[in-house]
Design a protein around this motif. Sequence first.
Motif, PDB file in Angstrom:
ATOM      1  N   GLY A  52     -29.283 -96.636  -6.795  1.00 52.54           N
ATOM      2  CA  GLY A  52     -30.578 -96.244  -7.318  1.00 52.54           C
ATOM      3  C   GLY A  52     -30.974 -94.860  -6.865  1.00 52.54           C
ATOM      4  N   PHE A  53     -32.146 -94.439  -7.311  1.00 50.52           N
ATOM      5  CA  PHE A  53     -32.657 -93.108  -7.029  1.00 50.52           C
ATOM      6  C   PHE A  53     -34.052 -93.202  -6.432  1.00 50.52           C
ATOM      7  CE2 PHE A  53     -29.819 -92.973 -10.602  1.00 50.52           C
ATOM      8  CZ  PHE A  53     -29.059 -91.823 -10.436  1.00 50.52           C
ATOM      9  N   ALA A  54     -34.305 -92.416  -5.416  1.00 49.87           N
ATOM     10  CA  ALA A  54     -35.663 -92.226  -4.914  1.00 49.87           C
ATOM     11  C   ALA A  54     -36.206 -90.972  -5.584  1.00 49.87           C
ATOM     12  CB  ALA A  54     -35.657 -92.071  -3.400  1.00 49.87           C
ATOM     13  N   ILE A  55     -37.281 -91.136  -6.358  1.00 48.49           N
ATOM     14  CA  ILE A  55     -37.846 -90.029  -7.125  1.00 48.49           C
ATOM     15  C   ILE A  55     -39.150 -89.616  -6.464  1.00 48.49           C
ATOM     16  CG2 ILE A  55     -38.701 -89.295  -9.375  1.00 48.49           C
ATOM     17  CD1 ILE A  55     -36.866 -91.560 -10.533  1.00 48.49           C
ATOM     18  N   ARG A  56     -39.136 -88.441  -5.866  1.00 46.78           N
ATOM     19  CA  ARG A  56     -40.312 -87.950  -5.146  1.00 46.78           C
ATOM     20  C   ARG A  56     -40.980 -86.861  -5.967  1.00 46.78           C
ATOM     21  NH1 ARG A  56     -36.169 -88.356  -1.198  1.00 46.78           N
ATOM     22  NH2 ARG A  56     -36.536 -90.090   0.242  1.00 46.78           N
ATOM     23  N   PHE A  57     -42.316 -86.878  -5.971  1.00 49.25           N
ATOM     24  CA  PHE A  57     -43.064 -85.909  -6.757  1.00 49.25           C
ATOM     25  C   PHE A  57     -44.426 -85.692  -6.125  1.00 49.25           C
ATOM     26  CE2 PHE A  57     -43.887 -90.142  -8.297  1.00 49.25           C
ATOM     27  CZ  PHE A  57     -45.251 -90.179  -8.568  1.00 49.25           C
ATOM     28  N   SER A  58     -45.114 -84.676  -6.591  1.00 51.50           N
ATOM     29  CA  SER A  58     -46.462 -84.417  -6.094  1.00 51.50           C
ATOM     30  C   SER A  58     -47.379 -84.134  -7.261  1.00 51.50           C
ATOM     31  CB  SER A  58     -46.463 -83.234  -5.118  1.00 51.50           C
ATOM     32  OG  SER A  58     -46.012 -82.059  -5.764  1.00 51.50           O
ATOM     33  N   THR A  59     -48.650 -84.436  -7.091  1.00 50.46           N
ATOM     34  CA  THR A  59     -49.660 -84.200  -8.108  1.00 50.46           C
ATOM     35  C   THR A  59     -50.705 -83.249  -7.551  1.00 50.46           C
ATOM     36  OG1 THR A  59     -50.830 -86.194  -7.388  1.00 50.46           O
ATOM     37  CG2 THR A  59     -49.301 -86.422  -9.227  1.00 50.46           C
ATOM     38  N   GLY A  60     -51.266 -82.433  -8.445  1.00 48.29           N
ATOM     39  CA  GLY A  60     -52.202 -81.417  -7.996  1.00 48.29           C
ATOM     40  C   GLY A  60     -53.625 -81.896  -7.873  1.00 48.29           C
ATOM     41  N   ALA A  61     -53.953 -82.998  -8.549  1.00 50.34           N
ATOM     42  CA  ALA A  61     -55.337 -83.498  -8.535  1.00 50.34           C
ATOM     43  C   ALA A  61     -55.324 -84.988  -8.824  1.00 50.34           C
ATOM     44  CB  ALA A  61     -56.174 -82.755  -9.576  1.00 50.34           C
ATOM     45  N   PRO A  62     -56.354 -85.742  -8.421  1.00 48.93           N
ATOM     46  CA  PRO A  62     -56.416 -87.172  -8.756  1.00 48.93           C
ATOM     47  C   PRO A  62     -56.437 -87.350 -10.272  1.00 48.93           C
ATOM     48  CG  PRO A  62     -58.075 -86.593  -7.103  1.00 48.93           C
ATOM     49  CD  PRO A  62     -57.522 -85.309  -7.628  1.00 48.93           C
ATOM     50  N   GLY A  63     -55.759 -88.394 -10.750  1.00 47.08           N
ATOM     51  CA  GLY A  63     -55.779 -88.638 -12.186  1.00 47.08           C
ATOM     52  C   GLY A  63     -54.655 -89.538 -12.637  1.00 47.08           C
ATOM     53  N   PRO A  64     -54.628 -89.848 -13.930  1.00 47.68           N
ATOM     54  CA  PRO A  64     -53.593 -90.749 -14.463  1.00 47.68           C
ATOM     55  C   PRO A  64     -52.237 -90.061 -14.524  1.00 47.68           C
ATOM     56  CG  PRO A  64     -54.951 -89.890 -16.238  1.00 47.68           C
ATOM     57  CD  PRO A  64     -55.583 -89.426 -14.965  1.00 47.68           C
ATOM     58  N   ILE A  65     -51.209 -90.823 -14.248  1.00 44.20           N
ATOM     59  CA  ILE A  65     -49.844 -90.311 -14.313  1.00 44.20           C
ATOM     60  C   ILE A  65     -48.926 -91.440 -14.745  1.00 44.20           C
ATOM     61  CG2 ILE A  65     -49.296 -90.817 -11.884  1.00 44.20           C
ATOM     62  CD1 ILE A  65     -47.719 -88.120 -11.911  1.00 44.20           C
ATOM     63  N   SER A  66     -47.887 -91.101 -15.477  1.00 44.41           N
ATOM     64  CA  SER A  66     -46.886 -92.096 -15.866  1.00 44.41           C
ATOM     65  C   SER A  66     -45.510 -91.515 -15.641  1.00 44.41           C
ATOM     66  CB  SER A  66     -47.052 -92.508 -17.334  1.00 44.41           C
ATOM     67  OG  SER A  66     -46.851 -91.412 -18.195  1.00 44.41           O
ATOM     68  N   ILE A  67     -44.579 -92.384 -15.312  1.00 53.28           N
ATOM     69  CA  ILE A  67     -43.200 -91.948 -15.124  1.00 53.28           C
ATOM     70  C   ILE A  67     -42.292 -93.043 -15.665  1.00 53.28           C
ATOM     71  CG2 ILE A  67     -43.175 -92.805 -12.741  1.00 53.28           C
ATOM     72  CD1 ILE A  67     -41.184 -90.500 -12.137  1.00 53.28           C
ATOM     73  N   ALA A  68     -41.286 -92.642 -16.441  1.00 47.91           N
ATOM     74  CA  ALA A  68     -40.379 -93.605 -17.070  1.00 47.91           C
ATOM     75  C   ALA A  68     -38.978 -93.014 -17.095  1.00 47.91           C
ATOM     76  CB  ALA A  68     -40.846 -93.929 -18.488  1.00 47.91           C
TER      77      ALA A  68
END
Length: 490
Positions: A414-430
């Motif tokens: 498997g993969f560990a997918i790390r990311f960052s967001t700039g502000a609070p809010g909705p996000i989706s990842i697929a």
Amino acid sequence: MRMISHALAARLARAAALALVLATAANAPAAARVAPEIEARDPLVPMLRRIDRYLQRNETDGVVLDWRWVINETEAVRLSVQPQLLGYVELYRWHPSDRIRQDVVDRANYLLARYNQVRSGTVFDGMLGYCFFEAFEATGDSAYFNAGQAVVTELVSIAPGNLILNGGLMAAMAFAADYRLTGDATAEQFAREAIASLPPYQNGDGSFPHWCPGSEDVSYTDWMAMELILIQRRLDDPLISPMLGRMEAFMDARVDTSGNTSYQEPCQDYDGCIRYYWSVASGCDIDYDTRAFTNELGYSALLFDHFHSPKYRDVMRFAMSREHGGTWADKWDFWPPPSDPYYVWTAADTSVVNTSLNFWCLAAALPERSGGAVAWGPDEGDAAPAPGHAPAPLGARAAPPRLVSATPNPSRDGFAIRFSTGAPGPISIAIFDAAGRRVRALYAGTLEAGAHETRWDGRDETGAECGIGIYFAWMREGEATRSVRLLRIR
């Protein structure tokens, strides 16, 4: 020959679809090696652009051949068409587009159609096998995978004593690429054996010979360093880093701050003593004059870039001073007389061979550069955005989420997918497969600003394990998107 399944072949043959759709999303590495304002002054991408324009202008049947193919087709194709293919693969990884993908396909098809003509039956065919595996990874075309496996099958029948020095590393490149894709234990073993054969040949100053043990050769030390760098990206072997460190130290002493290379220096043994760093002068009378071939500049640039050395900029400046519209002559100095048997390989003022080798070397330095689509600029054949995801004008776009890393990549599990967001809010990842179909939704919800991590275990929505091949993690934050390419291996 080991074969991949028909199902896998069908899956990967459709690789262009989503790969090209997602290509326009900024797909930068986790951390650029240098600050953006410094990177903007890096001559690497403009130089690659000039080489690319030269190749595009001079293609015939999808390749640019060196005129010396009439003398030795196998050697000329290995040093022109093959490095062109490998350069375009590296470029495609950094900035996928339809046009660049076609450049890979054209050259891979040329090699496939002439498979028996361009083979030498020696360890040097490892570069051909490596080409096919790289073309497969870029395009998903199983015909290239099978051709790479055919080369490996022949290489394993070669006596192990031939898997040494530069030729052994060419074979190791094919073995390492095979191992990365398949996990084949035999390929891994042969790659490690070729690597393990090197330390006894490395001289105390970090250099390597070309033919004769004990001789010191700048050009082949440089060339082997490139091979080791590329092998290390596919196979982590503990012997590589120490050897590379000594090779870089040796080359650092040979290259001055103008970027020029010195092939000799005074020694203290006796009055007038000179120490030579080209094989034929340092004791190998069966060799030739390996000094000042311009492809050495590409090798040096990649090696110094790998170690983040300031000598990288020096070499690039020197390379630009010898470049003519994206091309180089065979040599920048030390021209042999016409009576020299090797003269034919030193006499071209526009050398397709050395230009092609420099294209590959310099493109191999791209992974640590950010912003492929932006840095490369508009290019005919760039992929269109995905339906429903057309980008807004550049100034109007929200800051995209940042994919920090996907590790391990490639992966058998498997993969560990790390990311960052700039502000609070909705996000989706697929996760999507290479045909553009959604494989699995990983997350849909609201997150706080900051660093986050999610995992994909390599399974689809039903829990079934996905096959090997190319996949993409696609992330959306508001109207901004980001993607990262994943490679599942056996």
